[in-house]
Write an enzyme that holds these catalytic residues in place. Structure first.
Site, PDB file in Angstrom:
ATOM      1  N   ASP A  12       2.229 -50.352 -42.093  1.00 16.57           N
ATOM      2  CA  ASP A  12       2.262 -51.746 -42.535  1.00 16.57           C
ATOM      3  C   ASP A  12       1.062 -52.068 -43.434  1.00 16.57           C
ATOM      4  O   ASP A  12      -0.008 -51.467 -43.291  1.00 16.57           O
ATOM      5  CB  ASP A  12       2.238 -52.652 -41.290  1.00 16.57           C
ATOM      6  CG  ASP A  12       2.633 -54.081 -41.614  1.00 16.57           C
ATOM      7  OD1 ASP A  12       3.135 -54.338 -42.725  1.00 16.57           O
ATOM      8  OD2 ASP A  12       2.426 -54.954 -40.749  1.00 16.57           O
ATOM      9  N   HIS A  29       3.446 -50.286 -52.387  1.00 24.16           N
ATOM     10  CA  HIS A  29       4.432 -49.344 -51.850  1.00 24.16           C
ATOM     11  C   HIS A  29       4.259 -47.967 -52.502  1.00 24.16           C
ATOM     12  O   HIS A  29       4.412 -46.936 -51.843  1.00 24.16           O
ATOM     13  CB  HIS A  29       5.852 -49.868 -52.082  1.00 24.16           C
ATOM     14  CG  HIS A  29       6.174 -51.094 -51.271  1.00 24.16           C
ATOM     15  ND1 HIS A  29       5.857 -51.206 -49.938  1.00 24.16           N
ATOM     16  CD2 HIS A  29       6.774 -52.268 -51.607  1.00 24.16           C
ATOM     17  CE1 HIS A  29       6.259 -52.387 -49.488  1.00 24.16           C
ATOM     18  NE2 HIS A  29       6.805 -53.046 -50.481  1.00 24.16           N
ATOM     19  N   LEU A 123       6.590 -28.998 -37.363  1.00 24.85           N
ATOM     20  CA  LEU A 123       6.675 -30.434 -37.093  1.00 24.85           C
ATOM     21  C   LEU A 123       8.077 -30.990 -37.381  1.00 24.85           C
ATOM     22  O   LEU A 123       8.682 -30.639 -38.395  1.00 24.85           O
ATOM     23  CB  LEU A 123       5.657 -31.144 -38.002  1.00 24.85           C
ATOM     24  CG  LEU A 123       5.667 -32.666 -38.008  1.00 24.85           C
ATOM     25  CD1 LEU A 123       4.943 -33.203 -36.787  1.00 24.85           C
ATOM     26  CD2 LEU A 123       4.995 -33.207 -39.266  1.00 24.85           C
ATOM     27  N   ARG A 186       2.018 -55.972 -32.957  1.00 24.69           N
ATOM     28  CA  ARG A 186       3.382 -56.102 -32.413  1.00 24.69           C
ATOM     29  C   ARG A 186       4.175 -54.858 -32.796  1.00 24.69           C
ATOM     30  O   ARG A 186       3.769 -54.093 -33.671  1.00 24.69           O
ATOM     31  CB  ARG A 186       4.066 -57.367 -32.928  1.00 24.69           C
ATOM     32  CG  ARG A 186       4.134 -57.463 -34.421  1.00 24.69           C
ATOM     33  CD  ARG A 186       4.904 -58.695 -34.918  1.00 24.69           C
ATOM     34  NE  ARG A 186       4.745 -58.822 -36.353  1.00 24.69           N
ATOM     35  CZ  ARG A 186       3.826 -59.578 -36.946  1.00 24.69           C
ATOM     36  NH1 ARG A 186       3.004 -60.311 -36.228  1.00 24.69           N
ATOM     37  NH2 ARG A 186       3.717 -59.612 -38.258  1.00 24.69           N
TER      38      ARG A 186
END
Ligand code: FPP
Length: 247
Positions: A12, A29, A123, A186
């Site tokens: 974020d 972005h 991975l 959150r």
């Protein structure tokens, strides 16, 4: 340092990072997408087995169409550009979410990279795209209800293990550590069932600033946490649900 087996990241703060520099959100972005490669490589190098990245939420479809198309193009570019690096680093790519709603080009790039890397054993990198945890849970409930109706399952048989097998994440263990950048505290509809006993780590750093050093800080903090899973410190840790083999 204890390296978590499964790390999930809510990437974020791209928009705020760009705004702080007087640039359009898209710029954030672009920078955010170039931050993915070093984190993937370092996580694999450190021995993380599963890395799940929240790339695009089910709710993100409500963003302006220009921003959505840039995010889709960035995703597609990553999926094509990184194929060589993913192969060299033995990374297996998977995806969770309603991927059928992605634009055709993005979906094709995603499917091709998943197929190309399917036999890699290092991975497991999972992109959560068009992903929402509530939607995932509803989908699982719907399938379970159909199985009950058709008689292949008795309601009394439904337990945590059976439920886990109906989630997008059925082939992976629950995340040990969930990292969220940008100071927001959150989960935003990310891995709600799977995060029941995850350690949560929040950092003020915006995603484009989340360097390898920041990953180390998160792992160091994780190493200091005492995980008890509802038991006392002296009791042996419960056996966690294992990942099911890939389909
Ligand atoms: C949140 O920042 C980030 C997203 C909604 C998308 C995450 C996408 C990337 C990191 C780039 C593409 C990914 C790959 C794997 C190539 P925000 O826009 O909500 O930032 P803000 O909260 O500061 O506005």
């Amino acid at each position: 340092m204890t390296v978590p087996q499964h790390v999930a990241i809510i990437m974020d703060g791209n928009g705020r990072w760009a705004k702080l520099r007087g640039r359009p959100r898209i710029y954030g972005h672009i920078r955010g997408s170039s931050q993915v490669r070093p984190i993937v490589r370092e996580a694999g190098r450190l021995g993380v087995k599963f890395l799940t990245l929240y790339c695009f939420s089910a709710e993100n479809w409500g963003r302006p169409s220009g921003e959505i198309s840039i995010l889709m193009r960035l995703l597609e570019k990553y999926l094509v550009r990184e194929r060589k690096t993913l192969m060299e680093n033995d990374v297996r790519l998977t995806a969770i979410g309603d991927i059928s709603s992605l634009p055709q080009h993005t979906l094709e790039a995603l499917r091709e990279t998943i197929a190309l890397t399917a036999r890699n054993n290092g991975l497991t990198l999972t992109f959560a795209v068009s992903y929402g945890a509530r939607q995932e849970i509803i989908e699982a409930v719907r399938t379970l209800a159909q199985e009950v109706r058709s008689g292949v399952l008795h309601p009394g048989q439904i337990n945590e293990e059976i439920f886990h097998k109906h989630l997008f994440t059925k082939t992976m263990p629950d995340p040990d550590l969930i990292i969220r950048t940008s100071g927001e505290i959150r989960l935003s509809n990310f891995l709600l069932w799977q995060s029941a006993y995850s350690e949560l780590y929040f950092t003020e750093k915006l995603w484009p600033e989340f360097s390898i050093q920041e990953l180390y800080l998160a792992f160091e903090e994780f190493s200091r946490r005492k995980r008890r899973f509802g038991l006392t410190e002296d009791q042996p840790q419960p056996k966690l649900l294992e990942a099911n083999p890939p389909l």
